[in-house]
Each structure stands twice: as C-alpha cells, then as structure tokens.
Write a protein that holds these residues in place. Structure first.
Motif, PDB file in Angstrom:
ATOM      1  N   SER A  45      37.771  44.850  22.593  1.00  0.00           N
ATOM      2  CA  SER A  45      37.779  44.445  21.191  1.00  0.00           C
ATOM      3  C   SER A  45      39.205  44.353  20.687  1.00  0.00           C
ATOM      4  N   GLY A  46      39.474  43.338  19.886  1.00  0.00           N
ATOM      5  CA  GLY A  46      40.774  43.227  19.243  1.00  0.00           C
ATOM      6  C   GLY A  46      40.914  44.152  18.053  1.00  0.00           C
ATOM      7  N   PHE A  47      39.808  44.770  17.642  1.00  0.00           N
ATOM      8  CA  PHE A  47      39.837  45.729  16.540  1.00  0.00           C
ATOM      9  C   PHE A  47      40.077  47.138  17.082  1.00  0.00           C
ATOM     10  N   ARG A  48      40.702  47.969  16.304  1.00  0.00           N
ATOM     11  CA  ARG A  48      40.919  49.354  16.699  1.00  0.00           C
ATOM     12  C   ARG A  48      39.609  50.132  16.607  1.00  0.00           C
ATOM     13  N   HIS A  49      39.508  51.145  17.448  1.00  0.00           N
ATOM     14  CA  HIS A  49      38.318  51.989  17.471  1.00  0.00           C
ATOM     15  C   HIS A  49      38.021  52.565  16.094  1.00  0.00           C
ATOM     16  N   GLU A  50      39.062  53.004  15.403  1.00  0.00           N
ATOM     17  CA  GLU A  50      38.870  53.599  14.085  1.00  0.00           C
ATOM     18  C   GLU A  50      38.243  52.605  13.111  1.00  0.00           C
ATOM     19  N   ALA A  51      38.666  51.351  13.185  1.00  0.00           N
ATOM     20  CA  ALA A  51      38.098  50.327  12.310  1.00  0.00           C
ATOM     21  C   ALA A  51      36.651  50.038  12.666  1.00  0.00           C
ATOM     22  N   ARG A 108      26.453  52.415  22.018  1.00  0.00           N
ATOM     23  CA  ARG A 108      25.839  52.079  23.299  1.00  0.00           C
ATOM     24  C   ARG A 108      26.868  51.862  24.408  1.00  0.00           C
ATOM     25  N   LEU A 109      28.148  51.978  24.074  1.00  0.00           N
ATOM     26  CA  LEU A 109      29.209  51.744  25.056  1.00  0.00           C
ATOM     27  C   LEU A 109      29.623  53.041  25.739  1.00  0.00           C
ATOM     28  N   ASP A 110      30.006  52.904  26.996  1.00  0.00           N
ATOM     29  CA  ASP A 110      30.592  54.020  27.739  1.00  0.00           C
ATOM     30  C   ASP A 110      32.116  53.980  27.718  1.00  0.00           C
ATOM     31  N   LEU A 111      32.673  52.773  27.540  1.00  0.00           N
ATOM     32  CA  LEU A 111      34.121  52.611  27.627  1.00  0.00           C
ATOM     33  C   LEU A 111      34.535  51.461  26.718  1.00  0.00           C
ATOM     34  N   LEU A 112      35.639  51.659  26.005  1.00  0.00           N
ATOM     35  CA  LEU A 112      36.162  50.650  25.085  1.00  0.00           C
ATOM     36  C   LEU A 112      37.640  50.441  25.344  1.00  0.00           C
ATOM     37  N   VAL A 113      38.067  49.176  25.400  1.00  0.00           N
ATOM     38  CA  VAL A 113      39.486  48.831  25.351  1.00  0.00           C
ATOM     39  C   VAL A 113      39.717  48.201  23.989  1.00  0.00           C
ATOM     40  N   ASP A 114      40.570  48.823  23.171  1.00  0.00           N
ATOM     41  CA  ASP A 114      40.699  48.373  21.793  1.00  0.00           C
ATOM     42  C   ASP A 114      42.094  47.863  21.466  1.00  0.00           C
ATOM     43  N   GLY A 115      42.182  47.145  20.362  1.00  0.00           N
ATOM     44  CA  GLY A 115      43.458  46.691  19.833  1.00  0.00           C
ATOM     45  C   GLY A 115      43.783  45.255  20.167  1.00  0.00           C
ATOM     46  N   PRO A 116      44.595  44.611  19.335  1.00  0.00           N
ATOM     47  CA  PRO A 116      44.986  43.218  19.568  1.00  0.00           C
ATOM     48  C   PRO A 116      45.964  43.096  20.724  1.00  0.00           C
ATOM     49  N   ALA A 170      50.600  47.289  25.897  1.00  0.00           N
ATOM     50  CA  ALA A 170      50.676  48.751  25.858  1.00  0.00           C
ATOM     51  C   ALA A 170      50.086  49.348  24.587  1.00  0.00           C
ATOM     52  N   ASN A 171      49.947  48.575  23.521  1.00  0.00           N
ATOM     53  CA  ASN A 171      49.345  49.088  22.293  1.00  0.00           C
ATOM     54  C   ASN A 171      47.840  49.298  22.429  1.00  0.00           C
ATOM     55  N   GLN A 172      47.233  48.656  23.409  1.00  0.00           N
ATOM     56  CA  GLN A 172      45.794  48.792  23.609  1.00  0.00           C
ATOM     57  C   GLN A 172      45.476  50.109  24.316  1.00  0.00           C
ATOM     58  N   ARG A 173      44.269  50.617  24.060  1.00  0.00           N
ATOM     59  CA  ARG A 173      43.875  51.907  24.609  1.00  0.00           C
ATOM     60  C   ARG A 173      42.582  51.774  25.414  1.00  0.00           C
ATOM     61  N   VAL A 174      42.478  52.555  26.486  1.00  0.00           N
ATOM     62  CA  VAL A 174      41.226  52.708  27.221  1.00  0.00           C
ATOM     63  C   VAL A 174      40.578  53.984  26.711  1.00  0.00           C
ATOM     64  N   ILE A 175      39.428  53.861  26.039  1.00  0.00           N
ATOM     65  CA  ILE A 175      38.816  54.993  25.355  1.00  0.00           C
ATOM     66  C   ILE A 175      37.430  55.275  25.939  1.00  0.00           C
ATOM     67  N   PRO A 176      37.262  56.378  26.665  1.00  0.00           N
ATOM     68  CA  PRO A 176      35.918  56.767  27.114  1.00  0.00           C
ATOM     69  C   PRO A 176      35.078  57.190  25.905  1.00  0.00           C
ATOM     70  N   LEU A 177      33.880  56.649  25.796  1.00  0.00           N
ATOM     71  CA  LEU A 177      32.989  56.990  24.690  1.00  0.00           C
ATOM     72  C   LEU A 177      31.830  57.874  25.131  1.00  0.00           C
ATOM     73  N   THR A 178      31.667  58.025  26.450  1.00  0.00           N
ATOM     74  CA  THR A 178      30.705  58.969  27.011  1.00  0.00           C
ATOM     75  C   THR A 178      31.387  59.689  28.173  1.00  0.00           C
ATOM     76  N   ASP A 179      30.706  60.657  28.740  1.00  0.00           N
ATOM     77  CA  ASP A 179      31.272  61.395  29.868  1.00  0.00           C
ATOM     78  C   ASP A 179      31.308  60.565  31.146  1.00  0.00           C
ATOM     79  N   ARG A 180      30.574  59.451  31.176  1.00  0.00           N
ATOM     80  CA  ARG A 180      30.451  58.677  32.417  1.00  0.00           C
ATOM     81  C   ARG A 180      31.816  58.253  32.956  1.00  0.00           C
ATOM     82  N   TYR A 181      32.713  57.860  32.083  1.00  0.00           N
ATOM     83  CA  TYR A 181      34.018  57.381  32.524  1.00  0.00           C
ATOM     84  C   TYR A 181      35.164  58.206  31.965  1.00  0.00           C
TER      85      TYR A 181
END
Length: 216
Positions: free
Chosen positions: A105-111, A125-133, A148-159
């Motif tokens: 997503s080009g949007f930040r997780h917080e947004a 419903r996601l296990d993993l999110l890459v966020d930011g423009p 580098a501004n983008q983040r890999v964010i685990p949203l469940t324990d799976r990843y």
C-alpha cells in the motif's frame, strides 16, 4: 464491511517468489489515487481499464493453485478496493484456512488503521503489509520494497520472523505466458530498471507485456 462482488484487476500471476515469503500468487489491482514519481507500474494507476473479475471466480483460481502458501496483493492500490479483497480472502480461507495474505500500500499503516470499515476489514485479514509511498531517491535494493521509507510490517505471528532476515533485494522474475509474451514481477533493485530491461530484451527480439509489474 460492504459486500462487493467484483474486482478490477490489472494482472494475475500464479507463482512468484520475489513478492513476499515463499511461493505466492499475485494479484495486481487496477487503479491508484496516488501518483508516486517514478512508479514502475504506471499502467496500473488509472481506474479505467483492467479486467473485471468476480470474487468467487478469483477465489476458485486461488483455491485451486497447488504449492503456494498465499497471495500478495499489489497494484495499483489494493486499499482502493478493500471490500472486494477482504471478501476474496474470506472465500479462499473457507477452503484453505492456512492461506496467507500480504499487501502493498502507498498509504502508511497508521493511516489505514484510521480508515473506513472496508479498509480496516482488509487490514485485519493480512499477515504482512508493505506500507508507504515509493520515493525514487531512497531506492536502495531492499527486500520486497522499492524505497527505504517503506516498511515491512508483520500483522500476525505467521511472518513475525521476516524482520530479522537479510534486508537485500529478492530480485525479479521473468515469465513467459502461453502466448509467448514475457512479463516480470518483483521490486526493481535500481532506478531505471524497467526501461533498461525492456531495452535489452527488445534488442534480442523480445517485447514485454504492458501489464503491471510492481511500483512497490
């Protein structure tokens, strides 16, 4: 959550190892409200175009793919069609409960967390999110993301473990379709990668399909 039964799709791929953990299917959605400078998949930005697929049709496709652990949602902007994608994941997991989901997503997780009910439904419903423009000046050949501004964010324990793994480019994959056309998937490790690849292939008589790659 709004019940949405169709999805506008730019492209699908049944097997990919460069856009997330393991071997995954990929769905590139059509349409993005953002206009990141240097987007490598500019053809997915307009909301016009793409191909309309029903959610049950896509669920049948995903549910029938062997030897994949999940799907990566890319685009375009997946959170522009969140209700349909959340419904799609529900349909697939009714058949394959272990099926994982990752999204760009080009949007930040917080947004996204402050978004409407459909966006929150997809996020849950996601296990993993890459966020930011995507920011071209911050492109450094990182794992699964373009800048580098983008983040890999685990949203469940799976990843949860992926943040401790090497943060280096996963590369790109070139595939040939049944009609002989070529396409590629992955996050380009350097600026100008797409143009250079297309020039080198054209010099050898190959032309890439215009459909989506990944703007990351």
């Amino acid at each position: 959550m709004t019940e949405v039964t169709t999805l506008s799709v730019a492209r699908t791929l049944d097997r990919c190892t460069t856009l997330g953990p393991g071997t995954r299917a990929v769905i590139w959605v059509q349409g993005c409200p953002l206009r990141c400078r240097g987007c490598v998949a500019a053809e997915t930005l307009p909301f016009e175009g793409g191909t309309t697929h029903s959610v049950p049709e896509l669920a049948d496709w995903l549910g029938g793919l062997p030897d994949i652990e999940g799907v990566t949602l890319s685009g375009g902007e997946p959170f522009s069609q969140p209700g349909a994608l959340a419904s799609l994941l529900d349909h697939v997991r009714a058949r394959r409960p272990e099926f994982t989901a990752m999204a760009y997503s080009g949007f930040r997780h917080e947004a996204l967390r402050r978004g409407g009910p459909d966006r929150i439904a997809l996020l849950r419903r996601l296990d993993l999110l890459v966020d930011g423009p995507y920011v071209a000046s911050e492109q450094h050949g990182l794992r699964w993301r373009g800048s580098a501004n983008q983040r890999v964010i685990p949203l469940t324990d799976r990843y949860a473990h992926v943040t401790g793994e090497p943060d280096t480019s996963a590369g790109v994959e070139v595939s040939m379709d049944g009609d002989g056309s070529l396409s590629w998937a992955g996050v380009p490790p350097t600026p100008g990668f797409r143009e250079g690849l297309e020039e080198r292939l054209a010099a050898r008589g190959f032309v890439l399909r215009a459909e989506a790659r990944r703007e990351a």
